[in-house]
Design an enzyme around this catalytic site. Sequence first.
Site, PDB file in Angstrom:
ATOM      1  N   SER A   1     -11.171  -1.096  -1.527  1.00 17.69           N
ATOM      2  CA  SER A   1      -9.926  -1.037  -0.751  1.00 17.69           C
ATOM      3  C   SER A   1     -10.179  -1.269   0.738  1.00 17.69           C
ATOM      4  CB  SER A   1      -9.278   0.347  -0.885  1.00 17.69           C
ATOM      5  OG  SER A   1      -8.585   0.466  -2.084  1.00 17.69           O
TER       6      SER A   1
ATOM      7  N   HIS B   1      -4.114   5.991   2.894  1.00 15.83           N
ATOM      8  CA  HIS B   1      -4.715   4.735   2.448  1.00 15.83           C
ATOM      9  C   HIS B   1      -4.081   3.518   3.137  1.00 15.83           C
ATOM     10  CE1 HIS B   1      -5.772   1.655  -0.648  1.00 15.83           C
ATOM     11  NE2 HIS B   1      -6.828   2.431  -0.862  1.00 15.83           N
TER      12      HIS B   1
ATOM     13  N   ASP C   1       0.836  -1.203   0.000  1.00 14.60           N
ATOM     14  CA  ASP C   1       0.000   0.000   0.000  1.00 14.60           C
ATOM     15  C   ASP C   1       0.874   1.257   0.000  1.00 14.60           C
ATOM     16  OD1 ASP C   1      -2.344   1.771   0.583  1.00 14.60           O
ATOM     17  OD2 ASP C   1      -3.327  -0.134   0.943  1.00 14.60           O
TER      18      ASP C   1
END
Length: 760
Positions: free
Chosen positions: A540, A220, A164
């Site tokens: 996600s 994220h 990520d």
Amino acid sequence: MLISYLLAFLYVSNYIHLAKSLNQPLPSLKHTTTINAAQKTSVSLHQSVTWKQNSSGLQTYIVLVHPPSENTPNGCEKWYKSFLPATNSKLIYSYTNVVSGFAAKLTHEDVEEMKTKPGFVHAYPDRLLALLTTHTPDFLGISSASSLWNGSNFGQSIIIGVLDTGVLPTHPSFNDQGMPPPPAKWKGVCQFKNCNNKLIGARNYVQGQSSKAPFDNVGHGTHTASTAGGMFVKNSDIIGQATGTAAGMAPYAHLAMYKVCTDIGCYDSDILAGMDAAVSDGVDILSLSLGGSSRPFYSDSIAIGAFGAVEKGVIVSCAAGNSGPSYGTLSNEAPWILTVGASTINRVLRTTVKLGNGQQFNGESAYQPQGFRSIPRPLVYPGSINSSAATCKIGSLKGINVRGKVVICDDGDVDRVLKGSVVKKAGGVAMILANQAVEGYTTLASVNVLPASHVSYEDGLEIKTYISSNPKPMASIFFQGTLLGVTPAPVTGYFTSRGPNQADPSILKPDIIGPGVNILAAWPFLVGAKSRFNMISGTSMATPHLTGIAALLKHSHPDWSPAAIKSAIMTSSEITDNDGNVILDHTLNTADFFTVGAGHVNPSKANYPGLVYDIKPISYVSYLCGLNYTDKQVSAITRRPIICSTIQSISGSELNYPSFMVFLTASNNYTTVVHRTVTNVGLPKSTYTLEITPPPIGVSMIVNPKSLKFTKAKQELQFSVTFSSTNNNTGGLSFFETLLTWVSSDKSITVRSPVMVGLS
Ligand SMILES: *[C@@H]1O[C@H](CO)[C@@H](O)[C@H](O)[C@H]1NC(C)=O
Ligand SMILES: *[C@@H]1O[C@H](CO)[C@@H](O)[C@H](O)[C@H]1NC(C)=O
Ligand SMILES: *[C@@H]1O[C@H](CO)[C@@H](O)[C@H](O)[C@H]1NC(C)=O
Ligand SMILES: *[C@@H]1O[C@H](CO)[C@@H](O)[C@H](O)[C@H]1NC(C)=O
Ligand SMILES: *[C@@H]1O[C@H](CO)[C@@H](O)[C@H](O)[C@H]1NC(C)=O
Ligand SMILES: *[C@@H]1O[C@H](CO)[C@@H](O)[C@H](O)[C@H]1NC(C)=O
């Protein structure tokens, strides 16, 4: 003796003629075998493709080659370099674990020249892939007593590798209180000063950044890592809402972050480097909340890397993509991957809009100001004054009087929170954010900069009708805080990517759905005054839920293969919501299997699946040959030379998958037979019977035998399913769905597979 049974299609009324119902052409189901580097795939919300090419004509290629022969001195790197032209080119990565090959800067001519060298397999240009909780453990039922958390010791000793944007190592979600050191097999590296027994590894695989610690500048990666394996954090919230104790799905699992993405996305070459390292470091599970558009598996880096990982027993959990609600929009379609779609949970951060005529509409917002006076104020729709102001984009409200008013803005064009600042700057008091038609009933709880309510498309239409039919329209907004136990839930998000699978239509995807709308998890930056948690949505967010659940199952069942764990998750899932109805989609109509796959994950049931549809890695090789790939294309995935004519190939519908996808066409005379093998992982002596419902018109499904009697643990039994149809005049491709369910004799276990039949 052949005992045949007609098994019914459960939703006879759910005959779906996709092309008609969505008023859009069905995607072509042909394989794309040519890859055109110059061609850009259409860019959507979270998916984009760009090529790194600079003016000298050099660009990064992934080059796949046969492994070096065992007596090659100095191993891989020397062998890889032997493919490089003498001038100008540069080796970027040598892959050794999940891929046989390398990444290098090359010209098109360099690649053409390489193709003549012995040992060359396949090459394709690098591409940029996109990045595609306090409450979810309760919603998923894993936190209650006698639950999976207790049974799996919270995922202790399992190592989750997350690819990520990096991570904030000092976030409380990554504290290691009470956690033992990682198991001895762990060989990873930490580029932070402050790794611990929770965050055991962290490396930067972004090209040009490898010496920098993998801090998360996006948010994220911190969010996804904490969702999969975040520690318990008391008093977490988002600006006062959704308060409680936050925890990941596997709070005692170890985490390792492989930074392969930045704010612009993630390059194939870096992703492969991260996967290669993670497998060699000793992770048990890989979590990838990223993806690109569909490609044949031999040019799909995640598919290639995941194949190597799965062969080594590592589970690979990937996002389905955020390109819904159109059909044929999936990422990560390979059958050895767990492909995860997204749905809502039963928590909303409620705001209610009340119109002058008394009509009320429920919406959502994370920003719920305490002192706001919920009094009627003039209501205006800028889009009715100037159509280019409908979405309240920057500059669009000039010349429109919104001062002191409640302003309704359409979603689209610009970021949702940004619209709020435009309205606020123009003097508006509050905003109603109305969905576009494709977004249906999916509403998001955002950290708005002014009092706001995000409402569905239908509600937006009604509010606009009221505005246009009233000389002095008025509205007030009420803030109702965090509501739990909301129904119906789950409901799929509009954005979650849909099948059919474009890379191989004979495998039904996605596999499963999980929580992915308005998910609260760790965030590296302050949100509001004090909290480092944020609420975001996407496949996600759903993916690390499944990753963490897979970690719990891996702890409970260390001997289960990645395919067995996937099967357990799929066949035990829920197909109904908390209202007891079949799960709905973002339009509040029944969601089809191209949206939900097998259904919504039920972690506790996945711990006792009764039977599993297992797949040995070698079967995937037979399957790849059955796709009619060339020997080189198959070898590109398998990391060793494969000659398909020497092995028995199988069709996709014959892979021992926990779901069924078959096509009945003139070319198979509207008849096809598929076989499956189920392995008993429940009580040694157990009997399962087929569940039967009324047959559909025109399609029959005959299962043989109708009862499976096991006498010992790990015993395997086979059955066949014959699909046929006399209806060969449907005028195009139509899909029928039904369920094939094995029920244990005491009815405590149901082993359920979704079945999709394409008829043309
Ligand atoms: C193109 O890539 C080569 C190899 O990495 C590099 O040496 C060169 O400076 C690049 N040119 C431009 C214009 O970026
Ligand atoms: C966990 O399980 C054990 C037995 O497996 C039981 O004794 C214990 O009470 C359970 N703990 C909780 C919190 O449910
Ligand atoms: C509508 O908005 C556009 C863009 O803001 C502007 O150029 C145009 O003049 C406006 N039209 C009217 C009639 O005000
Ligand atoms: C592969 O080729 C065989 C023989 O031509 C054909 O029957 C089969 O449908 C093909 N499979 C795919 C996936 O195209
Ligand atoms: C096709 O199916 C029909 C009906 O079952 C059968 O009568 C016919 O012989 C089949 N044709 C071939 C070529 O198998
Ligand atoms: C398909 O339709 C044609 C024409 O309607 C008919 O002749 C043929 O027998 C049908 N085949 C099957 C398998 O039903």
